[in-house]
Design a protein around this motif. Structure first.
Motif, PDB file in Angstrom:
ATOM      1  N   ALA A   1      -2.349  -4.081   7.562  1.00 19.53           N
ATOM      2  CA  ALA A   1      -1.646  -2.933   8.141  1.00 19.53           C
ATOM      3  C   ALA A   1      -0.488  -3.452   8.977  1.00 19.53           C
ATOM      4  CB  ALA A   1      -2.585  -2.101   9.013  1.00 19.53           C
ATOM      5  N   MET A   2       0.538  -2.647   9.079  1.00 14.42           N
ATOM      6  CA  MET A   2       1.672  -3.002   9.921  1.00 14.42           C
ATOM      7  C   MET A   2       1.225  -3.009  11.377  1.00 14.42           C
ATOM      8  SD  MET A   2       4.821  -3.805   9.464  1.00 14.42           S
ATOM      9  CE  MET A   2       5.766  -4.509  10.805  1.00 14.42           C
ATOM     10  N   PRO A   3       1.469  -4.093  12.134  1.00 15.15           N
ATOM     11  CA  PRO A   3       1.067  -4.123  13.540  1.00 15.15           C
ATOM     12  C   PRO A   3       1.663  -2.964  14.325  1.00 15.15           C
ATOM     13  CG  PRO A   3       1.773  -6.301  12.798  1.00 15.15           C
ATOM     14  CD  PRO A   3       2.127  -5.337  11.702  1.00 15.15           C
ATOM     15  N   ALA A   4       0.882  -2.419  15.247  1.00  8.92           N
ATOM     16  CA  ALA A   4       1.365  -1.307  16.065  1.00  8.92           C
ATOM     17  C   ALA A   4       2.548  -1.739  16.924  1.00  8.92           C
ATOM     18  CB  ALA A   4       0.235  -0.771  16.944  1.00  8.92           C
ATOM     19  N   GLU A   5       2.526  -2.989  17.364  1.00  9.47           N
ATOM     20  CA  GLU A   5       3.617  -3.551  18.161  1.00  9.47           C
ATOM     21  C   GLU A   5       4.310  -4.623  17.348  1.00  9.47           C
ATOM     22  OE1 GLU A   5       4.712  -2.540  21.064  1.00  9.47           O
ATOM     23  OE2 GLU A   5       3.170  -0.988  21.277  1.00  9.47           O
ATOM     24  N   ILE A   6       5.562  -4.398  16.992  1.00 13.32           N
ATOM     25  CA  ILE A   6       6.292  -5.334  16.144  1.00 13.32           C
ATOM     26  C   ILE A   6       6.904  -6.477  16.941  1.00 13.32           C
ATOM     27  CG2 ILE A   6       8.509  -4.136  16.258  1.00 13.32           C
ATOM     28  CD1 ILE A   6       6.956  -5.790  13.148  1.00 13.32           C
TER      29      ILE A   6
ATOM     30  N   PRO B   1      -1.402   0.109   0.123  1.00 17.83           N
ATOM     31  CA  PRO B   1      -1.492   0.842   1.382  1.00 17.83           C
ATOM     32  C   PRO B   1      -0.275   0.538   2.253  1.00 17.83           C
ATOM     33  CG  PRO B   1      -2.855  -1.123   1.475  1.00 17.83           C
ATOM     34  CD  PRO B   1      -2.312  -1.034   0.067  1.00 17.83           C
ATOM     35  N   ALA B   2      -0.248   1.101   3.437  1.00 17.96           N
ATOM     36  CA  ALA B   2       0.872   0.855   4.357  1.00 17.96           C
ATOM     37  C   ALA B   2       0.686  -0.506   5.016  1.00 17.96           C
ATOM     38  CB  ALA B   2       0.948   1.964   5.394  1.00 17.96           C
ATOM     39  N   ASP B   3       0.775  -1.558   4.195  1.00 15.10           N
ATOM     40  CA  ASP B   3       0.573  -2.918   4.684  1.00 15.10           C
ATOM     41  C   ASP B   3       1.915  -3.569   4.992  1.00 15.10           C
ATOM     42  OD1 ASP B   3       1.562  -3.442   2.149  1.00 15.10           O
ATOM     43  OD2 ASP B   3      -0.335  -4.186   1.340  1.00 15.10           O
TER      44      ASP B   3
ATOM     45  N   LEU C   1       7.495   5.161  -1.803  1.00 10.50           N
ATOM     46  CA  LEU C   1       8.502   4.499  -2.629  1.00 10.50           C
ATOM     47  C   LEU C   1       7.930   3.373  -3.485  1.00 10.50           C
ATOM     48  CD1 LEU C   1      11.567   4.262  -0.207  1.00 10.50           C
ATOM     49  CD2 LEU C   1      11.196   5.888  -2.075  1.00 10.50           C
ATOM     50  N   SER C   2       6.677   3.012  -3.245  1.00 11.60           N
ATOM     51  CA  SER C   2       6.073   1.864  -3.936  1.00 11.60           C
ATOM     52  C   SER C   2       5.289   2.301  -5.171  1.00 11.60           C
ATOM     53  CB  SER C   2       5.180   1.095  -2.959  1.00 11.60           C
ATOM     54  OG  SER C   2       5.931   0.619  -1.863  1.00 11.60           O
ATOM     55  N   THR C   3       5.876   3.176  -5.952  1.00 10.93           N
ATOM     56  CA  THR C   3       5.237   3.692  -7.155  1.00 10.93           C
ATOM     57  C   THR C   3       5.002   2.572  -8.163  1.00 10.93           C
ATOM     58  OG1 THR C   3       6.403   5.772  -6.839  1.00 10.93           O
ATOM     59  CG2 THR C   3       5.437   5.374  -9.016  1.00 10.93           C
ATOM     60  N   PRO C   4       3.779   2.413  -8.659  1.00 15.64           N
ATOM     61  CA  PRO C   4       3.538   1.364  -9.657  1.00 15.64           C
ATOM     62  C   PRO C   4       4.257   1.650 -10.968  1.00 15.64           C
ATOM     63  CG  PRO C   4       1.484   2.154  -8.669  1.00 15.64           C
ATOM     64  CD  PRO C   4       2.554   3.125  -8.278  1.00 15.64           C
ATOM     65  N   LEU C   5       4.632   0.580 -11.656  1.00 20.15           N
ATOM     66  CA  LEU C   5       5.269   0.702 -12.966  1.00 20.15           C
ATOM     67  C   LEU C   5       4.348   0.273 -14.093  1.00 20.15           C
ATOM     68  CD1 LEU C   5       8.887  -0.645 -12.390  1.00 20.15           C
ATOM     69  CD2 LEU C   5       8.245   1.670 -13.002  1.00 20.15           C
ATOM     70  N   THR C   6       3.266  -0.397 -13.760  1.00 21.89           N
ATOM     71  CA  THR C   6       2.400  -0.982 -14.775  1.00 21.89           C
ATOM     72  C   THR C   6       1.080  -0.229 -14.865  1.00 21.89           C
ATOM     73  OG1 THR C   6       1.609  -2.579 -13.146  1.00 21.89           O
ATOM     74  CG2 THR C   6       3.400  -3.263 -14.566  1.00 21.89           C
ATOM     75  N   ALA C   7       0.504  -0.208 -16.059  1.00 20.59           N
ATOM     76  CA  ALA C   7      -0.733   0.525 -16.303  1.00 20.59           C
ATOM     77  C   ALA C   7      -1.868  -0.020 -15.443  1.00 20.59           C
ATOM     78  CB  ALA C   7      -1.102   0.442 -17.783  1.00 20.59           C
ATOM     79  N   GLY C   8      -2.627   0.885 -14.841  1.00 23.12           N
ATOM     80  CA  GLY C   8      -3.788   0.481 -14.060  1.00 23.12           C
ATOM     81  C   GLY C   8      -3.497   0.043 -12.643  1.00 23.12           C
ATOM     82  N   ALA C   9      -2.221  -0.103 -12.290  1.00 27.88           N
ATOM     83  CA  ALA C   9      -1.877  -0.535 -10.935  1.00 27.88           C
ATOM     84  C   ALA C   9      -1.920   0.655  -9.980  1.00 27.88           C
ATOM     85  CB  ALA C   9      -0.494  -1.175 -10.914  1.00 27.88           C
ATOM     86  N   GLU C  10      -2.235   0.372  -8.726  1.00 24.67           N
ATOM     87  CA  GLU C  10      -2.276   1.400  -7.707  1.00 24.67           C
ATOM     88  C   GLU C  10      -1.213   1.139  -6.662  1.00 24.67           C
ATOM     89  OE1 GLU C  10      -6.160   1.542  -6.062  1.00 24.67           O
ATOM     90  OE2 GLU C  10      -7.141   2.152  -7.931  1.00 24.67           O
ATOM     91  N   ALA C  11      -0.738   2.197  -6.032  1.00 22.93           N
ATOM     92  CA  ALA C  11       0.218   2.021  -4.938  1.00 22.93           C
ATOM     93  C   ALA C  11      -0.466   1.289  -3.797  1.00 22.93           C
ATOM     94  CB  ALA C  11       0.729   3.374  -4.468  1.00 22.93           C
TER      95      ALA C  11
END
Length: 225
Positions: free
Chosen positions: A135-140, A180-182, A168-178
């Motif tokens: 996950a993206m740190p709360a404090e950058i 998380p907000a990492d 915006l991170s839509t998968p292009l390949t079969a079976g792939a999932e978007a």
């Protein structure tokens, strides 16, 4: 007359408009790996850097056992808006036949689009360490200070943090999932030895295991004309 350091310039640039990046981390069907590499090298990267707002494209390959994803492609853009532009939408929705064949051959693909919320140092290193934070740190700011310190006082050439934009991170390949907000942390060096030597300390500072740090070497880079 006061001069402006590279880190100060980076901070000023990010305050106005952070750059963005498309990061594609993938494996490929080994029976079609040669064609996959030709497609990337002869068509796909050229197509992407021709889109208005794209600055460069770069391919890297894992030096360590990266498991099912030995290839990494990075595309830097002026800002996140490039990925919602009409030009990018057209390229995204109207893929070539060669592209469609190779998308079907890609395996375990992770596709991320996001802002480069931290950039430190200058240029690009030939070798890189890459880590994915869950996950993206709360404090950058602590992460910014860490990476700026590595570039200013250590052997690092450049460092960045990609904050994943899930829509915006839509998968292009079969079976792939978007994803998380990492977040993807990348630290670049001029030598493989430096990348390996600093990896344990980087893992500890990021709060990840040493096994989750992966090592890459740049294959080639293409800049926008």
């Amino acid at each position: 007359m006061k001069t402006t350091s590279s880190n100060e310039r980076n901070c000023m640039q990010q305050a106005l408009a952070p750059r963005a990046q498309l990061c594609v981390w993938t494996g490929v069907d080994p029976d079609h790996e040669a064609d996959f590499n030709r497609w990337y090298d002869r068509e796909h990267m050229q197509e992407r850097v021709a889109i208005r707002g794209f600055q460069s494209a770069r391919r890297l390959r894992a030096l360590d056992d990266a498991g099912p994803r030995p290839y990494l492609a990075l595309y830097d853009t002026e800002d996140i808006g490039v990925f919602t532009s009409a030009a990018y939408r057209q390229a995204f929705t109207k893929q070539t036949e060669w592209s469609l064949r190779n998308f079907a051959r890609m395996r375990n693909t992770q596709r991320r689009v996001g802002q480069l919320v931290v950039e430190a140092g200058e240029g690009e290193g030939a070798f890189a360490t890459v880590a994915v934070l869950p996950a993206m740190p709360a404090e950058i700011e602590p992460l910014r200070v860490l990476l700026e310190g590595l570039c200013a006082e250590g052997d690092a050439i450049h460092a960045s943090v990609l904050a994943t934009d899930v829509p915006l991170s839509t998968p292009l390949t079969a079976g792939a999932e978007a994803p998380p907000a990492d977040a993807v942390v990348m630290v670049e060096y001029s030598t493989a030895d430096a990348a390996c030597a600093h990896a344990p300390a980087l893992a500890a500072a990021l709060g990840v295991t040493a096994a989750s740090i992966h090592f890459f070497q740049t294959l080639w880079r293409l800049g926008a004309r």
